[in-house]
Design a protein around this motif. Structure first.
Motif, PDB file in Angstrom:
ATOM      1  N   ARG A  29       0.832  -1.209   0.000  1.00  0.00           N
ATOM      2  CA  ARG A  29       0.000   0.000   0.000  1.00  0.00           C
ATOM      3  C   ARG A  29       0.865   1.256   0.000  1.00  0.00           C
ATOM      4  O   ARG A  29       0.584   2.217  -0.726  1.00  0.00           O
ATOM      5  N   LYS A  30       1.910   1.224   0.832  1.00  0.00           N
ATOM      6  CA  LYS A  30       2.787   2.391   0.895  1.00  0.00           C
ATOM      7  C   LYS A  30       3.508   2.611  -0.429  1.00  0.00           C
ATOM      8  O   LYS A  30       3.647   3.748  -0.896  1.00  0.00           O
ATOM      9  N   LEU A  31       3.973   1.511  -1.033  1.00  0.00           N
ATOM     10  CA  LEU A  31       4.667   1.643  -2.314  1.00  0.00           C
ATOM     11  C   LEU A  31       3.730   2.178  -3.392  1.00  0.00           C
ATOM     12  O   LEU A  31       4.138   2.999  -4.229  1.00  0.00           O
ATOM     13  N   LEU A  32       2.487   1.707  -3.367  1.00  0.00           N
ATOM     14  CA  LEU A  32       1.512   2.211  -4.335  1.00  0.00           C
ATOM     15  C   LEU A  32       1.247   3.694  -4.116  1.00  0.00           C
ATOM     16  O   LEU A  32       1.161   4.475  -5.078  1.00  0.00           O
ATOM     17  N   GLU A  33       1.151   4.071  -2.847  1.00  0.00           N
ATOM     18  CA  GLU A  33       0.920   5.482  -2.545  1.00  0.00           C
ATOM     19  C   GLU A  33       2.112   6.333  -2.961  1.00  0.00           C
ATOM     20  O   GLU A  33       1.954   7.430  -3.526  1.00  0.00           O
ATOM     21  N   ILE A  34       3.321   5.819  -2.698  1.00  0.00           N
ATOM     22  CA  ILE A  34       4.525   6.545  -3.117  1.00  0.00           C
ATOM     23  C   ILE A  34       4.564   6.682  -4.634  1.00  0.00           C
ATOM     24  O   ILE A  34       4.892   7.748  -5.175  1.00  0.00           O
ATOM     25  N   GLN A  35       4.202   5.612  -5.324  1.00  0.00           N
ATOM     26  CA  GLN A  35       4.208   5.649  -6.786  1.00  0.00           C
ATOM     27  C   GLN A  35       3.191   6.662  -7.315  1.00  0.00           C
ATOM     28  O   GLN A  35       3.469   7.381  -8.284  1.00  0.00           O
ATOM     29  N   GLU A  36       2.034   6.723  -6.675  1.00  0.00           N
ATOM     30  CA  GLU A  36       1.018   7.681  -7.113  1.00  0.00           C
ATOM     31  C   GLU A  36       1.491   9.116  -6.905  1.00  0.00           C
ATOM     32  O   GLU A  36       1.303   9.981  -7.772  1.00  0.00           O
ATOM     33  N   VAL A  37       2.117   9.366  -5.740  1.00  0.00           N
ATOM     34  CA  VAL A  37       2.626  10.716  -5.481  1.00  0.00           C
ATOM     35  C   VAL A  37       3.726  11.073  -6.473  1.00  0.00           C
ATOM     36  O   VAL A  37       3.778  12.199  -6.996  1.00  0.00           O
ATOM     37  N   GLN A  38       4.605  10.103  -6.742  1.00  0.00           N
ATOM     38  CA  GLN A  38       5.673  10.362  -7.708  1.00  0.00           C
ATOM     39  C   GLN A  38       5.103  10.614  -9.105  1.00  0.00           C
ATOM     40  O   GLN A  38       5.621  11.452  -9.857  1.00  0.00           O
ATOM     41  N   THR A  39       4.048   9.880  -9.444  1.00  0.00           N
ATOM     42  CA  THR A  39       3.418  10.089 -10.755  1.00  0.00           C
ATOM     43  C   THR A  39       2.843  11.496 -10.868  1.00  0.00           C
ATOM     44  O   THR A  39       3.023  12.179 -11.896  1.00  0.00           O
ATOM     45  N   ASP A  40       2.158  11.933  -9.823  1.00  0.00           N
ATOM     46  CA  ASP A  40       1.634  13.302  -9.829  1.00  0.00           C
ATOM     47  C   ASP A  40       2.765  14.317  -9.945  1.00  0.00           C
ATOM     48  O   ASP A  40       2.660  15.323 -10.665  1.00  0.00           O
ATOM     49  N   TYR A  41       3.840  14.019  -9.217  1.00  0.00           N
ATOM     50  CA  TYR A  41       4.993  14.918  -9.232  1.00  0.00           C
ATOM     51  C   TYR A  41       5.579  15.014 -10.643  1.00  0.00           C
ATOM     52  O   TYR A  41       5.874  16.104 -11.156  1.00  0.00           O
ATOM     53  N   LEU A  42       5.716  13.872 -11.304  1.00  0.00           N
ATOM     54  CA  LEU A  42       6.275  13.856 -12.654  1.00  0.00           C
ATOM     55  C   LEU A  42       5.345  14.538 -13.657  1.00  0.00           C
ATOM     56  O   LEU A  42       5.804  15.231 -14.575  1.00  0.00           O
ATOM     57  N   GLU A  43       4.052  14.328 -13.480  1.00  0.00           N
ATOM     58  CA  GLU A  43       3.104  14.981 -14.388  1.00  0.00           C
ATOM     59  C   GLU A  43       3.191  16.498 -14.280  1.00  0.00           C
ATOM     60  O   GLU A  43       3.165  17.212 -15.296  1.00  0.00           O
ATOM     61  N   ASP A  44       3.306  16.991 -13.056  1.00  0.00           N
ATOM     62  CA  ASP A  44       3.439  18.438 -12.882  1.00  0.00           C
ATOM     63  C   ASP A  44       4.748  18.948 -13.477  1.00  0.00           C
ATOM     64  O   ASP A  44       4.798  20.037 -14.074  1.00  0.00           O
ATOM     65  N   LEU A  45       5.817  18.151 -13.311  1.00  0.00           N
ATOM     66  CA  LEU A  45       7.091  18.561 -13.898  1.00  0.00           C
ATOM     67  C   LEU A  45       7.014  18.598 -15.420  1.00  0.00           C
ATOM     68  O   LEU A  45       7.563  19.512 -16.066  1.00  0.00           O
ATOM     69  N   MET A  46       6.331  17.605 -16.002  1.00  0.00           N
ATOM     70  CA  MET A  46       6.182  17.592 -17.458  1.00  0.00           C
ATOM     71  C   MET A  46       5.384  18.799 -17.940  1.00  0.00           C
ATOM     72  O   MET A  46       5.693  19.402 -18.982  1.00  0.00           O
ATOM     73  N   LYS A  47       4.369  19.178 -17.173  1.00  0.00           N
ATOM     74  CA  LYS A  47       3.591  20.360 -17.547  1.00  0.00           C
ATOM     75  C   LYS A  47       4.452  21.612 -17.505  1.00  0.00           C
ATOM     76  O   LYS A  47       4.376  22.472 -18.392  1.00  0.00           O
ATOM     77  N   GLU A  48       5.290  21.723 -16.468  1.00  0.00           N
ATOM     78  CA  GLU A  48       6.158  22.895 -16.361  1.00  0.00           C
ATOM     79  C   GLU A  48       7.172  22.931 -17.499  1.00  0.00           C
ATOM     80  O   GLU A  48       7.491  23.999 -18.035  1.00  0.00           O
ATOM     81  N   ILE A  49       7.680  21.742 -17.873  1.00  0.00           N
ATOM     82  CA  ILE A  49       8.647  21.689 -18.980  1.00  0.00           C
ATOM     83  C   ILE A  49       7.992  22.110 -20.291  1.00  0.00           C
ATOM     84  O   ILE A  49       8.567  22.858 -21.093  1.00  0.00           O
ATOM     85  N   LYS A  50       6.757  21.642 -20.512  1.00  0.00           N
ATOM     86  CA  LYS A  50       6.044  22.016 -21.737  1.00  0.00           C
ATOM     87  C   LYS A  50       5.771  23.519 -21.778  1.00  0.00           C
ATOM     88  O   LYS A  50       5.863  24.153 -22.825  1.00  0.00           O
ATOM     89  N   LYS A  51       5.426  24.083 -20.610  1.00  0.00           N
ATOM     90  CA  LYS A  51       5.178  25.525 -20.566  1.00  0.00           C
ATOM     91  C   LYS A  51       6.454  26.304 -20.838  1.00  0.00           C
ATOM     92  O   LYS A  51       6.438  27.358 -21.481  1.00  0.00           O
ATOM     93  N   ALA A  52       7.571  25.782 -20.328  1.00  0.00           N
ATOM     94  CA  ALA A  52       8.842  26.475 -20.535  1.00  0.00           C
ATOM     95  C   ALA A  52       9.239  26.477 -22.005  1.00  0.00           C
ATOM     96  O   ALA A  52       9.855  27.423 -22.505  1.00  0.00           O
ATOM     97  N   LYS A  53       8.873  25.410 -22.727  1.00  0.00           N
ATOM     98  CA  LYS A  53       9.174  25.361 -24.158  1.00  0.00           C
ATOM     99  C   LYS A  53       8.287  26.335 -24.942  1.00  0.00           C
ATOM    100  O   LYS A  53       8.666  26.874 -25.951  1.00  0.00           O
TER     101      LYS A  53
END
Length: 231
Positions: A207-231
């Protein structure tokens, strides 16, 4: 333009995050630092990412603590089993009376080759002395009535002593059987308990690993959005 509840600064358009969209674990962590924060308040993505990193770090530290606690419980269980097994023989020796100790010694000596050889030599010497050496003053001539009396008395005394030792040995064996049963039962219960703990730990970790993975996924999605905006 929304204002961040945490920093009280304006949030650039597109970087605001409402509390209702934040995952439960991260949301509670933010609330622990900012009591008035609720689902209707806004924070920036950068602030959210800071709490995400903090939340992931806390999860990892918590997992380490749970593993250390499990190791301590296993070591305590092993130690308790060792003490229980070692104390049985000492308890048996402490409960013996003087008569029981003497009976054990007599039974041990009476059932040894030392006793057989010694007794054979004694009888042989008795017969030689009363047959050839003391020709004129035999104190126990053939058919060695005195020797028969001594042997009968010895057998009459030795038999009940050996029976006493055997009875005590039976009691000792019965107690040892009860002790072995207790040890086996305790080991079985501890193995079952440890198995349940391991199963619970594995489920909890998943459960903890799944939760960590979900948080990391959200984190990566936000980073990808910021990268796209920067381009």
């Amino acid at each position: 333009m929304e204002t961040s509840y945490l920093s009280k600064q304006p949030i650039p358009t597109g970087e605001e995050v409402i509390g209702a969209d934040i995952r439960e674990g991260v949301f509670k962590l933010i609330q622990s630092h900012h009591v008035g924060f609720d689902r209707s308040k806004f924070i920036s993505i950068s602030e959210l990412n800071q709490f995400r990193r903090l939340y992931l770090s806390s999860l990892i530290e918590k997992e380490r603590g749970e593993l250390a606690a499990l190791d301590r419980e296993v070591m305590d269980a092993i130690k308790n089993n060792s003490i229980l097994s070692e104390s049985f023989q000492e308890e048996q020796e402490d409960t013996l009376t003087l008569g029981e100790r003497v009976a054990d010694k007599v039974a041990t000596f009476g059932g040894s080759w030392t006793f057989i050889i010694f007794f054979f030599l004694f009888i042989l010497g008795w017969m030689i002395i009363n047959t050839w050496l003391l020709i004129t003053q035999k104190f126990d001539p053939f058919p060695f009535i005195l020797l028969n009396l001594i042997l009968s008395c010895l057998a009459a005394i030795q038999a009940p002593i050996i029976m006493m030792s055997q009875n005590r040995q039976e009691q000792k064996d019965r107690k040892r059987g009860e002790h072995d049963y207790k040890v086996n039962l305790k080991a079985e219960l501890e193995i079952k308990l440890l198995s349940e703990k391991i199963d619970h730990l594995l489920v909890h970790q998943n459960r903890k690993l799944l939760e960590i993975q979900e948080v990391q996924t959200d984190y990566l999605e936000d980073l990808m959005k910021e990268i796209k905006k920067a381009k």
